[in-house]
Structures are given as C-alpha cells and as structure tokens.
Scaffold this motif. Structure first.
Motif, PDB file in Angstrom:
ATOM      1  N   ASP A 112       0.966  -1.354  -0.052  1.00 41.29           N
ATOM      2  CA  ASP A 112       0.163  -0.091   0.033  1.00 41.29           C
ATOM      3  C   ASP A 112       0.927   1.082   0.039  1.00 41.29           C
ATOM      4  O   ASP A 112       0.472   2.277  -0.796  1.00 41.29           O
ATOM      5  N   LYS A 113       1.868   1.266   0.766  1.00 39.45           N
ATOM      6  CA  LYS A 113       2.881   2.309   0.897  1.00 39.45           C
ATOM      7  C   LYS A 113       3.537   2.695  -0.392  1.00 39.45           C
ATOM      8  O   LYS A 113       3.818   3.697  -0.787  1.00 39.45           O
ATOM      9  N   LYS A 114       3.985   1.523  -1.133  1.00 38.09           N
ATOM     10  CA  LYS A 114       4.847   1.699  -2.218  1.00 38.09           C
ATOM     11  C   LYS A 114       3.949   1.979  -3.278  1.00 38.09           C
ATOM     12  O   LYS A 114       4.454   2.829  -4.155  1.00 38.09           O
TER      13      LYS A 114
ATOM     14  N   ALA B 216      14.078   4.263   3.777  1.00 38.83           N
ATOM     15  CA  ALA B 216      12.710   4.826   3.570  1.00 38.83           C
ATOM     16  C   ALA B 216      11.684   3.383   3.354  1.00 38.83           C
ATOM     17  O   ALA B 216      12.129   2.209   2.988  1.00 38.83           O
ATOM     18  N   VAL B 217      10.447   3.635   3.597  1.00 35.58           N
ATOM     19  CA  VAL B 217       9.382   2.290   3.252  1.00 35.58           C
ATOM     20  C   VAL B 217       9.236   2.375   1.778  1.00 35.58           C
ATOM     21  O   VAL B 217       9.343   3.412   1.021  1.00 35.58           O
ATOM     22  N   GLY B 218       9.378   1.425   1.256  1.00 38.15           N
ATOM     23  CA  GLY B 218       9.025   1.140  -0.346  1.00 38.15           C
ATOM     24  C   GLY B 218      10.094   0.630  -1.141  1.00 38.15           C
ATOM     25  O   GLY B 218       9.820   0.514  -2.410  1.00 38.15           O
ATOM     26  N   LEU B 219      11.407   0.412  -0.523  1.00 40.66           N
ATOM     27  CA  LEU B 219      12.121  -0.013  -1.408  1.00 40.66           C
ATOM     28  C   LEU B 219      12.188  -1.560  -1.651  1.00 40.66           C
ATOM     29  O   LEU B 219      11.984  -2.324  -0.621  1.00 40.66           O
ATOM     30  N   SER B 283      10.922  -2.725   1.918  1.00 39.20           N
ATOM     31  CA  SER B 283      11.129  -2.195   3.187  1.00 39.20           C
ATOM     32  C   SER B 283       9.967  -1.821   3.705  1.00 39.20           C
ATOM     33  O   SER B 283       9.219  -0.867   3.272  1.00 39.20           O
ATOM     34  N   ASN B 284      10.028  -1.782   4.966  1.00 38.93           N
ATOM     35  CA  ASN B 284       8.753  -1.386   5.929  1.00 38.93           C
ATOM     36  C   ASN B 284       9.102  -0.132   6.987  1.00 38.93           C
ATOM     37  O   ASN B 284       8.384   0.310   7.623  1.00 38.93           O
ATOM     38  N   GLY B 285      10.574   0.196   6.728  1.00 40.01           N
ATOM     39  CA  GLY B 285      10.874   1.337   7.619  1.00 40.01           C
ATOM     40  C   GLY B 285      11.526   1.013   8.696  1.00 40.01           C
ATOM     41  O   GLY B 285      12.100   1.831   9.311  1.00 40.01           O
ATOM     42  N   GLN B 351      11.727   6.411  -9.553  1.00 41.97           N
ATOM     43  CA  GLN B 351      10.982   6.417 -10.826  1.00 41.97           C
ATOM     44  C   GLN B 351       9.695   6.148 -10.784  1.00 41.97           C
ATOM     45  O   GLN B 351       8.811   6.578 -11.449  1.00 41.97           O
ATOM     46  N   GLU B 352       9.365   5.200  -9.720  1.00 40.37           N
ATOM     47  CA  GLU B 352       8.020   4.729  -9.389  1.00 40.37           C
ATOM     48  C   GLU B 352       7.159   5.587  -8.566  1.00 40.37           C
ATOM     49  O   GLU B 352       6.073   5.334  -8.653  1.00 40.37           O
ATOM     50  N   SER B 353       7.724   6.105  -7.777  1.00 45.42           N
ATOM     51  CA  SER B 353       6.946   6.751  -6.628  1.00 45.42           C
ATOM     52  C   SER B 353       6.071   7.700  -7.072  1.00 45.42           C
ATOM     53  O   SER B 353       6.406   8.607  -7.819  1.00 45.42           O
ATOM     54  N   GLN B 354       4.854   7.478  -6.624  1.00 48.57           N
ATOM     55  CA  GLN B 354       3.721   8.644  -6.999  1.00 48.57           C
ATOM     56  C   GLN B 354       4.299   9.849  -6.179  1.00 48.57           C
ATOM     57  O   GLN B 354       3.901  10.999  -6.823  1.00 48.57           O
TER      58      GLN B 354
END
Lengths: 357, 357, 357, 357
Positions: A112-114, B216-219, B283-285, B351-354
């Motif tokens: 969800d975060k990604k 960071a979260v999201g890797l 990654s969740n932080g 590149q993918e991050s909103q």
C-alpha cells in the motif's frame, strides 16, 4: 515495478494476482526442439497445488496450465512460451474483512505504501499463488536439463530435523509421504507436528534442502553472478524465505581452513565437499547442495491485533483456508527455481565455452 | 563471462586481476550533483587494505584510487565514474610454484576448466583483491545515501559469538579494535583466537552482521528482485561467503506463526522486528539486519595435497602472506555491497514513486 | 544515467570526458583464448585519431591504449578487459570562453538541463572523443570475428556520391586516400570539397556505407532485438548520426513487391539482395549492407549567435581545431560498432544453436 | 531467443504466433495509480486491425484484448499487466501449401535455419500479428504520457509524397481517410495508387512520419542509449521497416554546418529544428520528428519462384488475404513504439532528476 523477470538467457516473466482472472507468464529463451512432456509439467503443478493432502490448505484449485505460444506439434520452437493458469477459486468476499486492514507480517502495508493502491484480495501479487507460474517454467527447464538430477526435500519442521546427511537418503522416497521428507521416521514426526500445530490454529516454519547432481563443470559467472549467488537470490525470492546457505554454510563459519579444505582426487573430484560443488562461483562437478529457511505462515487462525489504513489498531480473526506449514508445498518451488538458474547458466556457459569453437 | 556488473540503475562494473597492472571499475548511473568527500572514500579503502593490523595479511598495498571521469570540480556530473587502483605489489614469483597446481578449495581448477586459460598469479580474477573496487563504489553510494546508516561488524569468529543483540551495541565502537567487533569483551576473545590460529599457520571462519537504519518505506521490486533477495545475492557474491540470513533467519524456521508475527504500532512501525525490516520484498521502515557467513581462508601455511594440471596429486606448502581470518577486512566490503543495493533500489523507487508526480 | 553499456553478452562499458585525465572502458564477455594482435588494435585507433591528415582536425593525440586486465601472456582470459587511453592534449583554456555558453546544435544545453552540472571543456562526455574506446573494443571484436569481413567507406560528402554499387568497389583501396572512399575519382572530388569547405571555416555532412560479408545464417533475436534494429541503434548512437537504412532502405519504400522480392537460388542464397542480408531480423547469409547519415559538424569557425546560461543571446567565434567533415574519421567507428553487434549476436547465437548440442 | 522484451523500466514482453491460440504480453513497470480508458485501448487496436477498410487485408479479426492482472477497479496497481488477444481466425489450411516452402523475402528460411523447427502457419512469430500486442502496451503508455502529443501519419506511398512540412498539416485529419494522411489531396492520390496496385495483385511500400510534441527537456541516456537511437531501434523492430531518419536525416548529410545549426531563442528553444528535438541524445524540448521507411509487403498474389526444404525451386501462387500496402495499418504501430520509448525514458529521467529530490 519491473522486477517480474528472472534469468538472463532463459528468462521467465510472471504476472497475476491471487484473485484476478488468471496468473501466468512468458518463458523467453527456451531453446527450440525440445519435445515437451505435458504430463510432467502438470505433475509438478499438482505437487504445489492446494488441497493435495490433510496437512496443507484445503482450498481447491485445479491449477491447469494452458499454453498459448512457443510450442508447435508438441515441440518448443524457440519463440516465447506464453502460458496462463485461470483462477477458478476467487472467493473475494472471504477477504472483504481485510479491505482496509494491514495484517501483521504480511505485505499489505508495504504494498500500500509503495504503490498507493492495493488489490487487497488475499494478498494479490504478494500471494504465493504467483509461484505456480514458476513451477510451470521450472518444469520446462527440467526437461531441457534432463541430464541433471534436481531433488529437494523437507529437512526440518520446527525443531524436528532429518538427522542423516543427504547422501544417506533415498530421494525416490520424497513423494512417499505428504511432508516430502525421504526419511520415514522423521517424516512421521514432522507430519504429527504439523497436525498438532494446525489444531492450535497456528503455523510453523521449516527448512528445505536441495541437491543438484550431474551438473557440468564451469557453470557460473564471476564475479557478481556467481552460481551460488544466483541460486541464493532465486531462493530468497520465494515467499516466506528468510535464509540460504550452501555447502558448509553457517557451520563453515565455525571451522578452521585445515578442516574445511576439500582435497582433490586425481580426476578433479574432491574427497570431501564442504564447498558444496562451487569454487569461486563456478560449478566444479561435485554435488551442489543448499538449505533454505522458511518462516511460519503469517496467517494464524487466532485473534490478532492488526493496523487499519486510518492508523488504528483493530482486532482481527484469521479466517480462510491456510497452510499450517508451507514447506511441503514449497519443495517443488525450490526445485523449479533451481532448474531456472541451471537452465540460464547452462545457456550462458554454452555461448562462452571453448568446446563449441 | 559477462557477470562483472552489479545493479540496474546504479551500476558498478569491475575489472582487474590481483597481479595485473591495475584493478578498477566504472560506476554508471550515479546521480549528478553529489559533492564527493574523497577522504571518506580513501578511508573505506584503508579499512579493507592489507597490512592494517597484526591479525591480517602483512602484504603492503597503499590501495590509492585514481578517478578518471564523471567528476568535475569535486562534484559528480551524472556521467560514468571511471576509476583505477594500480597494483604496486605484484610479487609474481611468489606464485610460480603454483603455476600448474590447483590449490584445494581455491578457484584455480574451476577457472581453468571454464576458460581454458588462467592467470595463475595469486588467484587472478578470483582473488578478493577485486573487492577493493566494490569498496570504492560503495563509498560513493554511501555519500549518495547520506540519510541511511549502514553498520556492519564482526559477530563471530569460529565458536566465539557476540552474545548481545545488535540493539545493545554501540556501533561507534566498531573501529575501536582490529577485529571490528563493538563488544570489547567479545572482541578481545576473537583477537586472541585469530592470533592463536595464525600461530598454527591455520585460518578460521566467522560471521558479519550488518544493520541498515533509516531506510525509507517502499524499497524493493517484487517478485524476483525483492530487496532481501538482492541483498542476499550481493553478499553471496563476496569471496568466501557461504550463507545469508535476514531477520529471524534460520531461527525463524523453528518458530510458530503466533510467536513470529510482528504486531503493528499505530504509526506503522512494529513492536518486534523478526521480519528484519522487509515485508513481501519491500522495506517497511524498520531496521534491516542480516548475517553473512564466511568460510575459513583456504590458504593455510601448512603442507597440503594439491592437484596439478597433469592429474597428479602433489604436495604443496602454503606460502605468502595471507589472512588468518578474512572477517575484519570483509566488514567494509559487506557495507559497500549493502550501499550499492540501497543506492540502486533508491533510484528504482524514485522512478516509480507517486510522490514525484 | 546508466546508458554507457552496449551489448548483451559481449558488453562494452565506456567512461571518460574529452578533457578529463583519461577515457577508457571495460569489455565484459569477450571469450577466452583469443591471441590478440595489439598492432591491429592500435592501427584502428590511428585510423580514428586526430591529426592524421590535412582534411581532419589538426589536434594531436597519440591515443595510445593501455590494457589493465583480462589478458595474460597476450591471450584473453575470459575476465573483463579494462583499458585506458590517457588524454595528453587537454588545452582546457581553449574552452574557457564557452564556460557559460550553450553552442548551437551542441549538447551543452541539454546536458546542463539534464544533469544540472556540466563539464564544459570541449563537450566533455558528449564529445566524439568517447568513440576511441569503441574503436578499441571493436578492434578486439574483429579479432574474435576473424571469419567475417567488415568494410565501411565514405559513400558521400555533401552532394558528391559514389556512383558505383559496393559490389563494384575494391575495398582494399579504402585506405588509399584520406577520405576513405575506394573509388578514386569520387575520392578526389570529395577531398577537394572538404578542403574548399575548410577554407570557408565551414563544415559538411556525408554518409558512410558499411558491408558485412561471410556472416553466418541465423544471427538476430526477434522480435525486438532484430539484427538490423541493433545495428541501427549502434549506428545512431555515434555522434552526429541522423539516419540509418539497410538493404533497399528508403528507396525500397518506393518499390513494388514484385520488384522488391529476392528470389532464391537452390543453395538458399538469393539472386538479388534488396533485403540486405536480413530476413525477419535474422541474417540469411547474404551480404549485410547499410548506410549511415552524418550531419555537418556543429562547430564552424565563424561568428555565430549562442545562448548563455543567463538566457542572453551572445555572439561567439568558433575556435579550436575541428573537423571540417567527420566522415573519414567515422569510418573506423562505424566498423567498430558493427563488429560489437556481430560479436554480441554471435555469442547469442552460440547459446541457442542446436548445432552445439 | 530472448529478444521479446522491449524497454528498461517500462517493459513490454510479447508472445504469440499468428495462428496459435492467442497472442499477448506482459507490461512490467507501468506506474501504479493510472485510471485506464479501456475504450481508448480498443480504439488503437481497431486502427491496426485487419478488415477495417477496402485498402487493407480483408481478413476479419475482432482483436479484443483481455486483461488478466495489474489492474484493480480500473486502476493500474504497479504489478505486471498480463493481457491476451485470442486468435479467432486461424485458417491454418490456408497455409498447408507453404508447409515445406520458403517464400521469397519472408522469414520462413531464416527461422527454419535458426531454430531448426518452424510454425509454418502464416509466418508464425514473424507475422506482423505480433504488433497487436505492441499497440495494447503503447495505448497504455500513451495514457501514462497524457501530456505528450504523439502523431504519426502516412507521408508517402510509392512515389507519392506529402509535399507540405508537418507544421502545415492538421493532425486531427489523420483519421479522416483510410490511408491516414492528413493532406486530403495527397491522401486521395495515395488511396488510388494502392487500389491500382491491389488490382495488379501487387504490393507497394511507403513511409510514415511521426511527430512527438510537448516532450520534456532531458529525456535520453547517453552515450549508447541516446533517445533517437532507441527510437530508431524501436522503429526498425517493426515488420517491413528498412530505414529510419530523424530531424534533417539523410538530407542533413548534404548540408553545411552554417546552414544546419539551430540558433537559440532566449528561452532555450531554437529558431529552426534540423536537430529534430534531440541534442547529444537528449531531448531539448522542441518537436521530435522522424521518418520510417516500409518496404512493400512480400506476399504478392502472383506466380513466383520459391525454394522448398529439399533445395528445389518450386513455383508458388500467392494466396490468402494480404495488405497491398502496410503503411496505413502501421501508423498506430509506429505511435505505439514511440509511446513505449517515451514512457521508458520518462521513468529513467524521473529516477535521475535532481528536481525530485
């Protein structure tokens, strides 16, 4: 996200969510001229499928694969092999209760975060259902690699370990019990353990050992794409895997060089094989063996605290039909990923080999 | 062989043999506008270099890096960074005695079989000397990732383990002793052990634990390029590594789901962290931590049987100046590879991050 | 930016700016066991180097290549070949006048906007100096491909074209004149044209035709990596190239199918070759030929309006020693890129070919 | 063969033969959160499909796409988008007469030699039917790139050219005629020409011009992955393409630097645009325009000599329902490939851009 392709020359790209219309993939780079045994492919899928025994999830999915391309009159043509497995068992309402909930130790929160959007139905892309596509590709890779023997088996469930070294096990017995352990005494203990855990609505972890035999000398691409490094990545990419070791592994880290070195025989084989069949990232012709650690399945059929998307802690009750222990169904997945690595590195070896000149 | 590049967007390609004119590499994809701290880069090389203490090889190599491109007025330009480390200590005659000999548990045999030709001088490409180039690139990656804390340390030598969990250790103490263990009592035992082993002309294995904080979260790129899978491959690509585990690792395979699940706090962090900072490959932080197993160095200063290229078993006497334990010098290498993975996945995430839209 | 690698199995990664300490590259994937002819490599560099004749730039650069790895006793070892060409002629002050100026039809503006920082000295990375590294790699690829004949030549300068089809030209004459056109009458007209243009302080464009002979049947990877598509990309990646056509090219777009089809001989060769040696992206054993269009060099020795970084139009006077026509020096670059593509696709073909089984 | 993937971050992998069960593909790396317009996707397929007008093949294929993954509630999720187009019109017997025959200027011969096995039904993988999958992916890329205007049109058929420069054309007229030429007078001549050619049972070539507007500054990855080099490869990978030129193209090769240079305006735009919107491989914000040459379709409805697999010349009679001119149906394919390149380079630009920090 463009991380859905595995391999350099023998490449698998997978797609699909657990509760979408279908999952599937494309195998690009499979050599032409391979006469496929479709029963053998389906048999590998059946080893992975849910509902196959009392100790796995009771969900029912036939998991029938349809091939759309790359095969003509039963033989691979060298063009990409597109295949699909339709999802016949999408009980989406089963999941409505977790629509806004992040389950502990699942990927709900990170997806969800990604991505900022999430298919909440049963884990979507993060579900192990995706591995069915790997099993299809691995089954084809095995047919390309017919000379190599690939055998994985359950080597532990919780605290119950197979005591014997793999050399003393009869791999033909792996399929003789539902836990997929070739040592009958250990198998029975493991099965009893899983049943006890299941009664508690709990889950348990385990390990799988995999042995690759008759691998040619010279597979592996130093320095970054060492054969064991790619095997490690392949295994770590499987859902629930927490660790990988090959040859002497973590035990080797306790040893002295004088104990650990594998002395040669005159034919280039070695008297011992603590190296695990790989030297400097390249296969040396000895057995390659490694061990993979699986954590317990996160979904327990008990009350648990979870987080919802509003940042509140909410109590949830695990539902659905889940595996008390993922290991028996993961055995064919480990073999499939090993087969994909070996197929890829065999093609890489072909192009560089002096023998072809 | 084309396995000498690591990374997708932040890419390192290395070249060089231990006894050639030079080793080096090209970093392609390093973002522009980074003001480089060259002392910090050299400092990382000094942590890896031979001759730095009594418990490592007494070879002397200054390991000075020269940058040829990609940097203008001290700032990265976004173009490829080419660098070279000249080999100043090529005592090739040291190796004449092994010209036709395959040393046990070295890569001599597999390289010869794979390539049909071999630079026999000190292992050539298979020598850990290549990792100096990784340390250069990792040092630059660390500067790009300045917000992330990357700390590796020696967590065991032989049977001697650090008892404390990493949370109780003071990472600022890692450099306070030559074994690079932040727990002084354990460090002293480890150092004594290495000195004893060295006296015997033997070698010993060990493990390194690495902790990544403020990630960071999201890797991470499911499904094949999961963050922990790439970290695993990165570590397994380092010379002498036999195993990798993250989070609960192999211990997690003994646990029950009800024990293993990490319950959430309201802010999305978790009360426990058996997951090791990664969920579903992302990654969740939370802290990411993992453990890497190193086998004992194969070169022992004792008489050993070896194989020669004529297929005869010959007795050889280990010579030269070698490490009794590779672990202390491997600490900066583990950090470097972790930095390369994080830099690459940070660019993939960008590149993918909103958020960037 | 991570676009500095070319090739899949035979891979070249280049680095270096025109006025940095050095340029160079890494060739990864070159097969082992190739006895290198170093004179032949230097000879290719000499064909590209400045100052070689009256009609090219009078800058002097010896362009001597140093190899640091991947070669042992004159033979390739299968490990990456690292090489460097030191820049001996960095007259940076020559460029101080354009520090803040974007020259028309140069890459100054786009590099500055893309990277936010710029090495303004002579174009930095965007300078054609980078192609010297391609020539080194191409020269090695040619030695790997010794059975294939690769010949490029100047087929036009401005409006002056070679009238004869390539079949009527004697490629051994290509080096017999400074414009590198095997037709002496045309060559003389072209040379006179370039000298006239040079007197005017102007520059002129031209085309190069390249012919690849004795290429095996079966090279090319449909559907996206068709052989001619990769050749096209390779050529379009060369500085100043504006167009690529192969076989019948743009003329083919005016023809009828009944005219254009190449009828077979019984041995599988074709009576005509409008296809240009490629069918469906795969070589068919006939000559592969293509034509590459080069624009005139942007640096003219005349007063011109330019833009400065403050957004003002400023008058500038082209200075320095530049090529009035890039084509003669580009001939070896076109050959080098063709050789890199053929080497890469030859390795790709090896791994898939049934013949090797 | 593993050449069926296009792109680095926005990746398309296609599969499928013209007469298999289905064709399709996987789009990996499409950003999440894009609300898809499915009608727009089908509309692009309809522009490419057979049977749409009198001047194209009269085969009937509905070409309906089914999406299996990567989309949830109409929005992209960031996971791979798997899609399939079932082949509803597999008249395999139409092709029995060419089972053992290699048609002139088709890929029959090269596929057979390369793979040793061949799906002879209508060209199999080498059929342009594969491009339907590209159109699906390109239509999604267009929605991601909504700010960019992508317009391709027929600029010549045989000897009939649009005289006007693209700036004088009204792109909204492209779909107003069946040849897809926005200049009505030229369109009518082209249509008449195609009908005349069709009556003769012959085919004819043509060119397509494509214009990309509102492209941000900074797209492109020097030195090998220059924006125009990737566009060139993308176009050359389309069936029947023989040439590519951008900006001044082959005409530029006849010009002088003093004529060719594009002088700046104070805002960084240029007064002329012979560069074609790209400098040093990087977009400069001006229109990007290029021209693509298509050969005449090889299948003519006339008697022709062909080769059979026994090495005999045999007379064959072209049958089936084929395009007399491929250009009108290729217009959406050119746009699709341009969209895929722009989507990929936009993501590459995102990750490197300082602006995102």
């Amino acid at each position: 996200m463009a991380g859905n392709t595995f391999g350099k020359l023998f490449k698998l790209t997978t797609f699909g969510e657990s509760h979408g219309a279908a999952i599937g993939g494309v195998i690009d780079g499979c050599p032409s001229g391979i006469k496929l045994d479709f029963e053998a492919i389906q048999n590998e899928l059946d080893r992975r499928k849910p509902g196959q025994s009392k100790i796995v999830t009771q969900r029912k999915e036939p998991d029938t694969v349809e091939f759309y391309s790359g095969i003509f009159e039963g033989v691979t043509t060298g063009t990409p092999i597109g295949f699909v497995i339709h999802n016949t068992n999408q009980k989406s309402k089963d999941y409505s209760h977790i629509k806004d909930v992040y389950r502990p130790s699942h990927a709900d929160y990170t997806y969800d975060k990604k991505y900022g959007v999430r298919d909440y139905r049963g884990g979507g892309r993060s579900s192990a259902r995706e591995t069915a596509s790997r099993v299809v590709a691995g089954a084809i890779a095995k047919q390309f690699l017919s000379a190599i023997k690939i055998n994985a088996f359950t080597s532990s469930v919780g605290e119950i370990f197979v005591e014997k070294p793999y050399q003393e096990l009869d791999f033909s017995k792996i399929e003789s019990n539902v836990i997929r352990c070739p040592d009958e005494a250990s198998a029975n203990k493991m099965i009893a353990k899983v049943q006890e855990i299941k009664k508690q609505g709990d889950t348990i972890g385990g390990t799988i050992t995999c042995v690759l035999q008759n691998v040619a000398v010279g597979l592996g691409e130093p320095v970054f794409d060492k054969l064991h490094a790619e095997l490690g990545k392949a295994m770590l990419s499987i859902n629930a895997v927490k660790g990988f070791e090959y040859g002497s592994g973590f035990c080797g880290a306790k040893m002295k060089g004088s104990e650990h070195n594998d002395l040669f025989n005159e034919d280039g084989s070695t008297k011992t094989n603590l190296s695990g069949g790989v030297q400097g990232g390249i296969s040396n012709g000895m057995d390659i063996y490694f061990r993979v650690a699986f954590k317990p399945v996160a979904t327990v059929i008990q009350k648990q605290d979870a987080l919802n998307s509003s940042g509140e802690i909410v109590e949830m009750q695990g539902k659905g039909r889940h595996d008390p222990c993922v290991v028996p169904r993961a055995v064919p997945i480990v073999e499939a990923m090993a087969a994909l690595v070996l197929a890829d590195y065999t093609l890489l070896r072909r192009q560089e080999s002096q023998n072809w000149d």
